[in-house]
Every structure is written in structure tokens, then in C-alpha cells.
Design an enzyme around this catalytic site. Structure first.
Site, PDB file in Angstrom:
ATOM      1  CD  GLU A   1      -1.793  -0.955  -3.876  1.00  0.00           C
ATOM      2  OE1 GLU A   1      -1.953  -1.115  -2.653  1.00  0.00           O
ATOM      3  OE2 GLU A   1      -2.486  -1.543  -4.726  1.00  0.00           O
TER       4      GLU A   1
ATOM      5  CD  GLU B   1       0.798  -5.761  -1.806  1.00  0.00           C
ATOM      6  OE1 GLU B   1       1.914  -5.974  -2.343  1.00  0.00           O
ATOM      7  OE2 GLU B   1       0.283  -4.636  -1.723  1.00  0.00           O
TER       8      GLU B   1
ATOM      9  N   GLY C   1       0.819  -1.215   0.000  1.00  0.00           N
ATOM     10  CA  GLY C   1       0.000   0.000   0.000  1.00  0.00           C
ATOM     11  C   GLY C   1       0.853   1.265   0.000  1.00  0.00           C
TER      12      GLY C   1
HETATM   13  C1  HXC Z   1       2.210  -3.550  10.276  1.00  0.00           C
HETATM   14  C2  HXC Z   1       4.485  -3.259  10.141  1.00  0.00           C
HETATM   15  C3  HXC Z   1       4.414  -3.268   8.728  1.00  0.00           C
HETATM   16  C4  HXC Z   1       3.131  -3.422   8.120  1.00  0.00           C
HETATM   17  C5  HXC Z   1       6.468  -3.012   9.304  1.00  0.00           C
HETATM   18  N1  HXC Z   1       5.780  -3.107  10.452  1.00  0.00           N
HETATM   19  N2  HXC Z   1       5.662  -3.115   8.238  1.00  0.00           N
HETATM   20  N3  HXC Z   1       3.390  -3.407  10.887  1.00  0.00           N
HETATM   21  N4  HXC Z   1       2.054  -3.558   8.938  1.00  0.00           N
HETATM   22  N5  HXC Z   1       2.961  -3.412   6.793  1.00  0.00           N
HETATM   23  C6  HXC Z   1       6.298  -3.035  11.813  1.00  0.00           C
HETATM   24  C7  HXC Z   1       7.026  -4.306  12.234  1.00  0.00           C
HETATM   25  O1  HXC Z   1       6.117  -5.285  12.646  1.00  0.00           O
HETATM   26  C8  HXC Z   1       7.880  -3.772  13.373  1.00  0.00           C
HETATM   27  O2  HXC Z   1       7.075  -3.640  14.509  1.00  0.00           O
HETATM   28  C9  HXC Z   1       8.255  -2.375  12.915  1.00  0.00           C
HETATM   29  O3  HXC Z   1       7.296  -2.018  11.915  1.00  0.00           O
HETATM   30  C10 HXC Z   1       9.639  -2.298  12.282  1.00  0.00           C
HETATM   31  O4  HXC Z   1       9.708  -3.286  11.265  1.00  0.00           O
HETATM   32  P1  HXC Z   1      10.836  -4.454  11.216  1.00  0.00           P
HETATM   33  O5  HXC Z   1      10.235  -5.586  10.493  1.00  0.00           O
HETATM   34  O6  HXC Z   1      11.396  -4.696  12.570  1.00  0.00           O
HETATM   35  O7  HXC Z   1      11.949  -3.712  10.353  1.00  0.00           O
HETATM   36  P2  HXC Z   1      12.983  -4.395   9.331  1.00  0.00           P
HETATM   37  O8  HXC Z   1      13.584  -5.638   9.920  1.00  0.00           O
HETATM   38  O9  HXC Z   1      13.908  -3.310   8.887  1.00  0.00           O
HETATM   39  O10 HXC Z   1      12.113  -4.866   8.089  1.00  0.00           O
HETATM   40  C11 HXC Z   1      11.468  -3.880   7.292  1.00  0.00           C
HETATM   41  C12 HXC Z   1      10.462  -4.562   6.332  1.00  0.00           C
HETATM   42  C13 HXC Z   1       9.476  -5.442   7.172  1.00  0.00           C
HETATM   43  C14 HXC Z   1      11.207  -5.432   5.330  1.00  0.00           C
HETATM   44  C15 HXC Z   1       9.730  -3.448   5.592  1.00  0.00           C
HETATM   45  O11 HXC Z   1       8.963  -4.651   8.240  1.00  0.00           O
HETATM   46  C16 HXC Z   1       8.335  -5.955   6.373  1.00  0.00           C
HETATM   47  O12 HXC Z   1       8.466  -6.923   5.626  1.00  0.00           O
HETATM   48  N6  HXC Z   1       7.163  -5.326   6.557  1.00  0.00           N
HETATM   49  C17 HXC Z   1       5.947  -5.775   5.870  1.00  0.00           C
HETATM   50  C18 HXC Z   1       5.942  -5.310   4.434  1.00  0.00           C
HETATM   51  C19 HXC Z   1       4.695  -5.780   3.683  1.00  0.00           C
HETATM   52  O13 HXC Z   1       4.450  -6.992   3.568  1.00  0.00           O
HETATM   53  N7  HXC Z   1       3.949  -4.812   3.168  1.00  0.00           N
HETATM   54  C20 HXC Z   1       2.712  -5.121   2.435  1.00  0.00           C
HETATM   55  C21 HXC Z   1       1.536  -5.168   3.364  1.00  0.00           C
HETATM   56  S1  HXC Z   1       0.085  -5.674   2.519  1.00  0.00           S
HETATM   57  P3  HXC Z   1       7.559  -4.199  15.947  1.00  0.00           P
HETATM   58  O14 HXC Z   1       6.375  -3.983  16.832  1.00  0.00           O
HETATM   59  O15 HXC Z   1       7.950  -5.620  15.732  1.00  0.00           O
HETATM   60  O16 HXC Z   1       8.740  -3.311  16.272  1.00  0.00           O
HETATM   61  C22 HXC Z   1      -0.450  -4.301   1.727  1.00  0.00           C
HETATM   62  C23 HXC Z   1      -1.739  -4.453   0.947  1.00  0.00           C
HETATM   63  C24 HXC Z   1      -2.273  -3.146   0.447  1.00  0.00           C
HETATM   64  O17 HXC Z   1       0.126  -3.269   1.762  1.00  0.00           O
HETATM   65  C25 HXC Z   1      -3.731  -3.258   0.156  1.00  0.00           C
HETATM   66  C26 HXC Z   1      -4.371  -1.939  -0.235  1.00  0.00           C
HETATM   67  C27 HXC Z   1      -4.389  -0.854   0.786  1.00  0.00           C
END
Ligand code: HXC
Length: 258
Positions: free
Chosen positions: A112, A132, A109
Site C-alpha cells: 500500500e 492480509e 501495508g
Molecule cells: C511484524 C514481521 C513482519 C510483519 C516480517 N516480520 N514481517 N514482523 N510484522 N509484517 C519479522 C518476522 O517476524 C521476523 O522476525 C523477521 O521479520 C524476518 O522475517 P522472517 O519471517 O524470518 O523472514 P522470511 O522467512 O524470509 O519470510 C519473509 C516473509 C514473512 C514471507 C515476508 O516474514 C511474512 O510472511 N511476513 C508477514 C507478511 C504479512 O503478512 N504482511 C501483511 C501484514 S498485515 P523474528 O523476530 O522472528 O526474526 C498488513 C495490513 C495493513 O500489512 C493495514 C494498513 C496499514
């Protein structure tokens, strides 16, 4: 001005700034935050003193995607009733130039959201991607559509299927971003560009945006007819008279946006 919880909104001269502000979760977009972004954009769009909008993220990311914790237990009917994508549609309807300043992660997102901007400035440390697929879902806020229109079918499929991050350099190469800059000058360079736009005739900026967005969606002839009507319309503005008279009188034009 409206009070916001997850974003910071401020102005500097004719530029409106919206900064995503949940750095502890890499600006993961919860639904309230998305509503706030749209509300702030629409307020700037209605404000005659603002000529361009800059969107950026605080901390070490632009936005790492929609908030996964908020989405994990969703079901289709709840999603349908929430109608959250309505807010994303409103983002795409902003009339003024919106420039994204992206550093760090712009994922899911977050990517996006970046693709909703008209232009993108990226720091060299930016990385874009649609992870995703690793969550068993897919983009839902325009990612498959906007990315495909930007880079074409084959490249878009590769990025969307693999879900791997695209470096800022690759994003530049594929026409996803306009400029690549050093992280420490990202805001400065983006703001400088926004100020350049702010000097242009506001109605021309607006109708050029509308016409270019139309070009992405319609056949050439229909787009040309749309363009023509906008061209005619500008001859009803004071700025057209001012712009052309200024040229003839060899002076700087003073545009009013009327
Ligand atoms: C909720 C998130 C998050 C997310 C990161 N965090 N991304 N929380 N939703 N999308 C949180 C982590 O849980 C963590 O919280 C804190 O942010 C720091 O992230 P880390 O993972 O510790 O950092 P790092 O090791 O540097 O890794 C960074 C990262 C990873 C590679 C970006 O965080 C990651 O893979 N995030 C998810 C990315 C993702 O899948 N995005 C797509 C989502 S689906 P804590 O509490 O543990 O400190 C989507 C669908 C859209 O977007 C639909 C339309 C709107």
C-alpha cells in the site's frame, strides 16, 4: 532537520531520499514509522530545494507490511480513535513527485505504501502482494482501491483473494510498476529518473500530478475542466514565459518554480 527513529532521511542535490530502516523485521511498518514517513515527505514537499522524493527500504525488503505484533490486539474502537489512516491520506496529498524504489518484499501495508508513490521502479527480485487474507483481515490503507484502479476489478480480486505474491515481472505486465531493473542498479536508475524530473518546470510537474490524480476519480468532463483551470494557471507563472521565450530564442529554459 527532524530526528527519526525508524527511517533515514537525506538529500543529494535536488532529490530527497527516505529509507525505511527496520531491516531486522523487514521494515514492518509500525505506527511511529508511518508518522515519520509522512513527516519527512511533508518536509521535502515544503523544501524549495527539493524537486522529487525517492522512497526505498533498507536490508532485504521494501516493507513486509504493517507490524503484525502492534496490530494483533487491536479493537475497532481503538483503531477508530487512533485514526492512523489519516497519515496515509496525507501521503496521498504530497504535491511533488514521489518515486518508490522497491526490492524484495512489498507486502500488505508495504504494498500500500508503494501504491501511494506516483511511480514505481522495481528490482527484478521485488515481489508484491496482499497476504492480509491469511491473517483474517484485508488491506485498509487503500490497497483494494488503488490496486483496482490500476489493474481493474477481475485481476485485483484475484490477487486480493488469493493473497499470493506477484512477481516484479507480473507487476510490470499489469501496470503496477513503471520499470524493472537489476537489484544492484535499482537506486542508481531510480535516482537518475528523479534527476530528470528535477530538471522540469516544477509548477508543471505539480499541476500535472494533481490533474492525473483527479482523472482517476472523476468523470471525463469534470477532469477536463480541472485540467483547463490548471493550464490557465500556469500562464500566470514566470516559468511559462521563460519556457516559451527560451524556445523562441533557441536556448535552454531556466525554470524557477514561480
Ligand atoms: C511484524 C514481521 C513482519 C510483519 C516480517 N516480520 N514481517 N514482523 N510484522 N509484517 C519479522 C518476522 O517476524 C521476523 O522476525 C523477521 O521479520 C524476518 O522475517 P522472517 O519471517 O524470518 O523472514 P522470511 O522467512 O524470509 O519470510 C519473509 C516473509 C514473512 C514471507 C515476508 O516474514 C511474512 O510472511 N511476513 C508477514 C507478511 C504479512 O503478512 N504482511 C501483511 C501484514 S498485515 P523474528 O523476530 O522472528 O526474526 C498488513 C495490513 C495493513 O500489512 C493495514 C494498513 C496499514
Amino acid at each position: 532537520m527532524t530526528e527519526y527513529r525508524f527511517i533515514v532521511v537525506n538529500t543529494d542535490g535536488e532529490i530527497g531520499f527516505i529509507t525505511l530502516n527496520r531491516p531486522e523485521v523487514l521494515n514492518a511498518l509500525n505506527r511511529t514509522m508511518v508518522t515519520e514517513i509522512v513527516t519527512a515527505m511533508e518536509e521535502f514537499d515544503r523544501n524549495n530545494n527539493i524537486k522529487a522524493i525517492v522512497l526505498s527500504g533498507s536490508g532485504r525488503a521494501f516493507a513486509a507490511g504493517a507490524d503484525i505484533n502492534e496490530m494483533a490486539d487491536d479493537d475497532p474502537i481503538r483503531l477508530e480513535l487512533l485514526n492512523q489512516f489519516h497519515f496515509w491520506d496525507r501521503m496521498g496529498a504530497i504535491k511533488k513527485p514521489v518515486i518508490g524504489a522497491v526490492h524484495g518484499f512489498a507486502l500488505g501495508g508495504g504494498f500500500e505504501l508503494a501504491l501511494c508513490c506516483d511511480l514505481l521502479f522495481a528490482a527484478e527480485n521485488a515481489n508484491f502482494g496482499f497476504p492480509e487474507i491469511s491473517l483474517g483481515v484485508m488491506p485498509g490503507a487503500g490497497g483494494t482501491q488503488r490496486l483496482t484502479k490500476l489493474m481493474g476489478k477481475t485481476k485485483a480480486l484475484e490477487w486480493l483473494w488469493l493473497g499470493e505474491p506477484m512477481s516484479a515481472k507480473e507487476a510490470l505486465q499489469y501496470g503496477v510498476v513503471n520499470r524493472l531493473v537489476a537489484p544492484e542498479v535499482l537506486m542508481e536508475e531510480t535516482t537518475r529518473f528523479a534527476r530528470k524530473l528535477a530538471k522540469k518546470a516544477p509548477l508543471s510537474l505539480r499541476l500535472i500530478k494533481e490533474s492525473v490524480l483527479k482523472a482517476v476519480d472523476v468523470p471525463l468532463l469534470e477532469g477536463m475542466q480541472f485540467e483547463r483551470k490548471n493550464f490557465y494557471l500556469l500562464f500566470a507563472s514566470r516559468d511559462q514565459k521563460e519556457g516559451m521565450n527560451a524556445f523562441i530564442e533557441k536556448r535552454q529554459a531556466n525554470f524557477e518554480g514561480r
